[in-house]
Scaffold this active site. Structure first.
Site, short mmCIF file in Angstrom:
data_model
loop_
_atom_site.label_atom_id
_atom_site.label_comp_id
_atom_site.label_asym_id
_atom_site.label_seq_id
_atom_site.Cartn_x
_atom_site.Cartn_y
_atom_site.Cartn_z
N GLU A 12 -44.57 -12.79 51.53
CA GLU A 12 -45.80 -11.99 51.36
C GLU A 12 -46.71 -12.75 50.42
O GLU A 12 -46.30 -13.69 49.74
CB GLU A 12 -45.46 -10.61 50.78
CG GLU A 12 -44.80 -10.61 49.42
CD GLU A 12 -45.76 -10.78 48.24
OE1 GLU A 12 -46.96 -10.40 48.38
OE2 GLU A 12 -45.34 -11.28 47.19
N HIS A 25 -48.11 -6.79 47.95
CA HIS A 25 -49.01 -6.19 46.97
C HIS A 25 -49.71 -4.99 47.59
O HIS A 25 -50.94 -4.95 47.76
CB HIS A 25 -50.01 -7.24 46.49
CG HIS A 25 -49.41 -8.31 45.65
ND1 HIS A 25 -48.53 -9.26 46.15
CD2 HIS A 25 -49.53 -8.59 44.32
CE1 HIS A 25 -48.16 -10.08 45.17
NE2 HIS A 25 -48.75 -9.69 44.06
N SER A 80 -44.09 -10.75 43.13
CA SER A 80 -45.19 -11.65 42.80
C SER A 80 -44.66 -12.83 41.99
O SER A 80 -43.78 -13.56 42.45
CB SER A 80 -46.29 -10.88 42.06
OG SER A 80 -47.47 -11.63 41.98
#
Length: 328
Positions: free
Chosen positions: A229, A299, A126
């Protein structure tokens, strides 16, 4: 991949070897980005790591809070430096969120490079993508895209077995690759099997990567395998960010684009059939570079660990895909 082509230590859904829990490891938990609001998840994550037999050291500012951040900028910079000086086997982020991009011009990259050379593996995802790519751009150092404490080890449900197995492999130094089955609706056209050899694996969170375009913190990788992602981004926003990378010439310079998991968004009636598969089709129509889907990373509970900056091979046969780094 079939058992005849899957390396014996390929971690992930295609994994064929039997994992054994590793001996005690020194894991340093720190918070370089967002503030930890879910203290229960933090405690669960620490308890689970200790239950696995690992020694866990918690950074003194791990639970600090300043606005939305885990402490002010100076506090979080100091936490990163303490993680680098800890001598830990793994430096694990508590969570992502936001906060690292505003620190990139103040981080001591040589200190982190030295820590990795001495055996500390930095792991996260992230917002951590910003630090990973900046460290790669500044020093060529490899880090690991992988779990965070709260979202993966501290979740109310039991941690995912595949994620834990991959973490075990990292701690044991025996992981060699990640295999998965591409989703049928997004698989490569029939007969378009691919093999890419000796390419730099890089990428991570799509939004964070886009935020680094035009800065000295985006690695100038050409001929690489770029994995991406994101979370809570509608497909049109995903397409918009991919368009930025396309127009910047970044996508076309790679040997392959590998799409991980894009989750937690909601389609509406206004979309009229526009969905993530539409984005994949559009991207393939604009690129000569192959676009591979379904990587178990993002995630989501089931995630593999990926060496950001390592030289890898990528093979896709039908729907079976494998990223292999056993030679590093």
């Amino acid at each position: 991949m079939s058992s005849s082509t899957t390396p014996p230590h390929a971690c992930g859904p295609a994994c064929t070897h039997e994992h054994q829990r590793q001996g005690p490891q020194h894991i340093y938990v720190y918070s370089p980005s967002g503030a930890v609001r879910d203290k229960a998840a933090f405690k669960r994550g620490i308890a689970r790591l200790r239950a696995l037999g690992h020694g866990v050291e918690i950074d003194p500012s791990a639970l600090q809070s300043h606005q939305r951040f885990a402490g002010d900028d100076a506090t979080r910079l100091a936490a990163i430096e303490r993680a680098a000086r800890s001598g830990a086997d793994v430096a694990l982020i508590a969570r992502g969120g936001y906060g690292l991009t505003r620190l990139l011009d103040q981080i001591d990259y040589r200190l982190l490079e030295h820590a990795v050379a001495q055996g500390t593996q930095f792991v996260g995802l992230s917002d951590f993508t910003a630090l990973q790519l900046a460290l790669l751009a500044q020093t060529g150092t490899t880090t690991w895209a992988g779990p965070a404490l709260l979202g993966d080890l501290g979740r109310p449900e039991e941690p995912d077995d595949i994620m834990l197995a991959c973490l075990d492999d990292l701690l044991a130094g025996q992981g060699e690759g990640a295999g998965w089955c591409c989703p049928k609706e997004k698989s490569l056209p029939e007969g378009q099997d691919i093999y890419v050899d000796d390419a730099t694996l890089w990428g991570g969170n799509l939004a964070m990567l886009c935020a680094l375009v035009g800065t000295p913190y985006l690695p100038p990788v050409q001929g690489g395998v770029l994995f991406l992602e994101d979370v809570a981004e509608h497909p049109y926003r995903i397409e918009r960010m991919l368009t930025q990378l396309l127009y910047a010439g970044i996508l076309g310079q790679q040997k392959a684009i590998v799409l991980g998991q894009f989750t937690d968004y909601q389609l509406s009636g206004h979309d009229k059939g526009f969905k993530l598969a539409s984005v994949v089709d559009w991207l393939r129509s604009r690129l000569a570079v192959p676009v591979v889907c379904g990587l178990p990373f993002g995630h989501v509970p089931t995630k593999v660990l990926l060496p950001v900056g390592a030289r890898v091979s990528l093979s896709v046969e039908g729907r079976d895909a494998l990223i292999y780094w056993g030679h590093i």
